[in-house]
Each structure stands twice: as C-alpha cells, then as structure tokens.
Design a protein around this motif. Sequence first.
Motif, PDB file in Angstrom:
ATOM      1  N   ASN A  56       0.823  -1.220   0.000  1.00 56.00           N
ATOM      2  CA  ASN A  56       0.000   0.000   0.000  1.00 56.00           C
ATOM      3  C   ASN A  56       0.853   1.265   0.000  1.00 56.00           C
ATOM      4  N   ARG A  57       2.093   1.136  -0.352  1.00 56.17           N
ATOM      5  CA  ARG A  57       2.976   2.297  -0.428  1.00 56.17           C
ATOM      6  C   ARG A  57       3.629   2.416  -1.798  1.00 56.17           C
ATOM      7  N   ALA A  58       3.053   1.720  -2.779  1.00 60.29           N
ATOM      8  CA  ALA A  58       3.566   1.775  -4.142  1.00 60.29           C
ATOM      9  C   ALA A  58       2.406   1.752  -5.114  1.00 60.29           C
ATOM     10  N   VAL A  59       2.594   2.396  -6.244  1.00 59.10           N
ATOM     11  CA  VAL A  59       1.604   2.391  -7.303  1.00 59.10           C
ATOM     12  C   VAL A  59       2.305   2.067  -8.614  1.00 59.10           C
ATOM     13  N   CYS A  60       1.684   1.235  -9.435  1.00 60.46           N
ATOM     14  CA  CYS A  60       2.277   0.883 -10.721  1.00 60.46           C
ATOM     15  C   CYS A  60       1.870   1.929 -11.758  1.00 60.46           C
ATOM     16  N   THR A  61       2.846   2.483 -12.454  1.00 65.62           N
ATOM     17  CA  THR A  61       2.574   3.486 -13.482  1.00 65.62           C
ATOM     18  C   THR A  61       2.849   2.993 -14.900  1.00 65.62           C
ATOM     19  N   VAL A  62       3.757   2.007 -15.030  1.00 69.81           N
ATOM     20  CA  VAL A  62       4.132   1.531 -16.369  1.00 69.81           C
ATOM     21  C   VAL A  62       4.351   0.024 -16.347  1.00 69.81           C
ATOM     22  N   LEU A  63       3.896  -0.636 -17.399  1.00 71.04           N
ATOM     23  CA  LEU A  63       4.211  -2.038 -17.651  1.00 71.04           C
ATOM     24  C   LEU A  63       5.010  -2.122 -18.943  1.00 71.04           C
ATOM     25  N   LYS A  86       0.532   2.985 -18.196  1.00 73.66           N
ATOM     26  CA  LYS A  86       1.055   3.088 -19.552  1.00 73.66           C
ATOM     27  C   LYS A  86       1.721   1.755 -19.893  1.00 73.66           C
ATOM     28  N   THR A  87       1.809   1.449 -21.169  1.00 75.82           N
ATOM     29  CA  THR A  87       2.477   0.225 -21.599  1.00 75.82           C
ATOM     30  C   THR A  87       3.511   0.550 -22.658  1.00 75.82           C
ATOM     31  N   CYS A  88       4.573  -0.272 -22.703  1.00 71.73           N
ATOM     32  CA  CYS A  88       5.602  -0.095 -23.729  1.00 71.73           C
ATOM     33  C   CYS A  88       6.341  -1.408 -23.930  1.00 71.73           C
ATOM     34  N   VAL A  89       7.051  -1.519 -25.040  1.00 74.40           N
ATOM     35  CA  VAL A  89       7.822  -2.725 -25.330  1.00 74.40           C
ATOM     36  C   VAL A  89       9.327  -2.483 -25.199  1.00 74.40           C
ATOM     37  N   ASP A  90       9.737  -1.233 -25.118  1.00 76.39           N
ATOM     38  CA  ASP A  90      11.148  -0.876 -24.992  1.00 76.39           C
ATOM     39  C   ASP A  90      11.413  -0.408 -23.560  1.00 76.39           C
TER      40      ASP A  90
END
Length: 430
Positions: A56-63, A86-90
């Motif tokens: 509960n002290r982290a949030v995911c912003t990018v995969l 957000k998503t990215c392949v690089d």
Amino acid sequence: MNRKDFIKASAILAASTVYLKSFAHPLTSFNQQIRVALIGANGMGWSNLNALLKTNRAVCTVLCDIDENVLQKRANELKERGIEVKTCVDYKDVLRDSNVDAVIIATPDHWHCLQFVDAVKAGKHVYVEKPIGNSIRECEVMLATEKKGNVIVQVGQWQRSQQHFQDALDYVHSGKLGNIRLVKAWSYVGWKKNIVKKPDTAVPAGVHYDRWLGPAQKRAFNPNRFHFEFRWFWDYAGGLMTDWGVHMLDYALMGMKATTPKSIMATGGNFADPNGAAETPDTLTAVYEFDNFYIQWEHALGMDLGPYDRTHGVAFIGNNGTLIVNRNGWEVIPEKDGGPAVPLQKSSDNGLEKHMVNFVDAIVAKDKGMLKAPLEAGAHIAIFSQMGNVAYRTGRKIYWDKGKQRFTDSEANKYLAAPYHNGYKIPHES
C-alpha cells in the motif's frame, strides 16, 4: 572495481545474518507512494509487482514487456482493479519516464545486466530478479555500477526476509549440531517434465523477438526457448543451478559463514531424456571444497523425492544432528547419541511480501544497510552458482585464484563472461 570485488562482496555474507535479525517496520510517517514500473510482466515479475502493491505504499505506473499479448493481459488485469498504466515494449522508454521512481527487472537472465546498468544510471531504484547476472563478469559490472549510483537495489532472494530461515541459522550458529563437516543443498522439481524437441516456427503475433533476444545469439524462434522455458538454454540462463541454487546455496553459505571455495567439481547431464531439447543438465551434482567441510549441491528435473523426502532444502550435517530447512520450515534430527530433536518449526510469514516491505522501507529511509538482499549478496551467490556450472561445462575440477579473481584453468576462464551478439556490448565497469 574489478574481480577483486568478489572477495569484498563475500564479506556481505557475514553481515547477512545481522540484516536478517531485525525486520524493518512500516514507516508510518511516509505519505507518498513509490511509482514503480515492471519490466517483464510474465511469471515472477507479476508476482513481484503484486507483492509490492500489497505494501500500500507503491503504485504501478508503467508495464513493459516484449510480448504485447502478455502486456495487454496484465494491463487489463490492473485496470479491473482500478489501476491505469502506460504500456511499452522498450525498457528504455520506462527509464526515460519521470513518473517512475523504481523498476522491477524480471526479464530472462541474459537481460538483467544491461537493464540494471541502464536503470541505475537513470537514477531508478531497482528490484532485480535472481540470479542478478548470467555470468561472473556481468555480476562484477553490476557491482561496480551500483557503487557509483545513488539508488536502492534489492535482489529477489526473498527467503532472506523469512523469519524461520533466520531462526534456523541461529540454531546452526549456536554450535548445538556439533562439528559440521558436510552441507547438502538441493532442488528436485517433479512437476517440470522433460522438454521435447519442437520445430522452429514463425514469431508469434505481438512478440518483438529481436528485443527479446537482445545480446543473445541470433536464432530462429522456437517455443522451447521462450518465456519460462528459456532457463534451460545456456544462451539465456544457467538451468536449475542458477534458478534454485542461488536460493538454497545462499543459506548453505550463510550457515557456514563461508565465502570462496578452494575448488569446485561437478558432474551430471541430461539423463532423463538425452534426446530432449534442453541444454542445461536435468541431473547435476556439484561439490564445493572448503578447508574443513564441503558443500554439495544436487538437482533433478522430473522427480520429487529429494534428500530427507523434501523437494528442496539445505541440510547442515553435524556430529550431534542434522538441521534441515526449506521454505516450509526447519527441524533437527539428532544423531543416536547427539542432542535433542527439534520438531518441525513451520514457516509463518510470506517472504516475498516482507521482502517488498523491506525494499520500500529502505527506499524511504535512503538506507542501503536496511536491505535483506543487497546487490553484494546477490552477486556473491550468483557467482558461486556460476562456478558450479563452469565446473560442469569444463568437466574438470577447477580452482579459484583469490588474488587474480579468476580460475587457474584457461578453459574455465572462457566462461567468465557470456558472449554478447547483435551489436550489444557488455557495459564497462567505469
């Protein structure tokens, strides 16, 4: 830094028992969530992210993932929980993102070094999966890079955050087992059957295969070499020795307060299916020699009945009794005239979740000394495990020169570094 750092890194083993004795408490004054990106969203990476989010002290912003099928699946699963990413392949897009404070690197082993070095240089905190590198040389480069960075690095040796493992070590260090002359560590993986050869195929839709290969040798796409199965091929990993060995041998070393072996020898092969697709051995025994004892590693795919009827574990065999510990708990079996038996002391906590709490605590406190699995510890056990694989691949008894920080055998030294291809080069220590 250079190969001499291996000896310096070895000192972390003695300190590890101190790290494990006191678990960090949540910092109640912490209000800001850490923004994290996941690089490698399949398998263990997904487990790591979910454990981190539970703090509960982290949030995911990018995969980030080179397989858009996995990427979309995970993004949808997060969206169903109210988490937009957000998503990215690089992965370099992740490192350029100012909305990312920390990254989880859970890609195949042959990518760890490159992505780690770039992440540290970008100023991101890092949780890197084990083994940290795919060669001894990569581990050295990662150590040198971390020293010059100002970030927190936790290695995925999450058993270091489990209380019952520390309790077992305390008993070993108490001397109640008497003189310990032999330590056995093992992993028997009955659920994993042999890999049957499959023909090469077209690259699946949505898979950015060249990005997946990275520095590995260019080959036609084969499903046997992709996703989870990559670990059975030398191009990308080191088989069970570097998959499970880094966990169990880590505790063998800490229990004996040991660092560098005098010699290493190993024997094994693909005995379960000599005609199968795997390159790494399905059956292996490695012996590490020290002054007054030795550590024996063994593994086998396709069977569960390991030593003491356990699929995995570490056994400290002393004159008075044997202590056996694994992820389920620990116990002591006494010799006939030895000390008292200790019944099974079961595990009572979630090691991965506690490991992530520890990671967050260290980031908030800006204190590397709080970490249960700092990079030095991860590098040491990765190198130690690689030594066993080198002994197997040379077919010789090999010796480590502490002064030169290399093997005394020229054939063994050929395996110090993994070859890089496709225009990639291993980063310089500087």
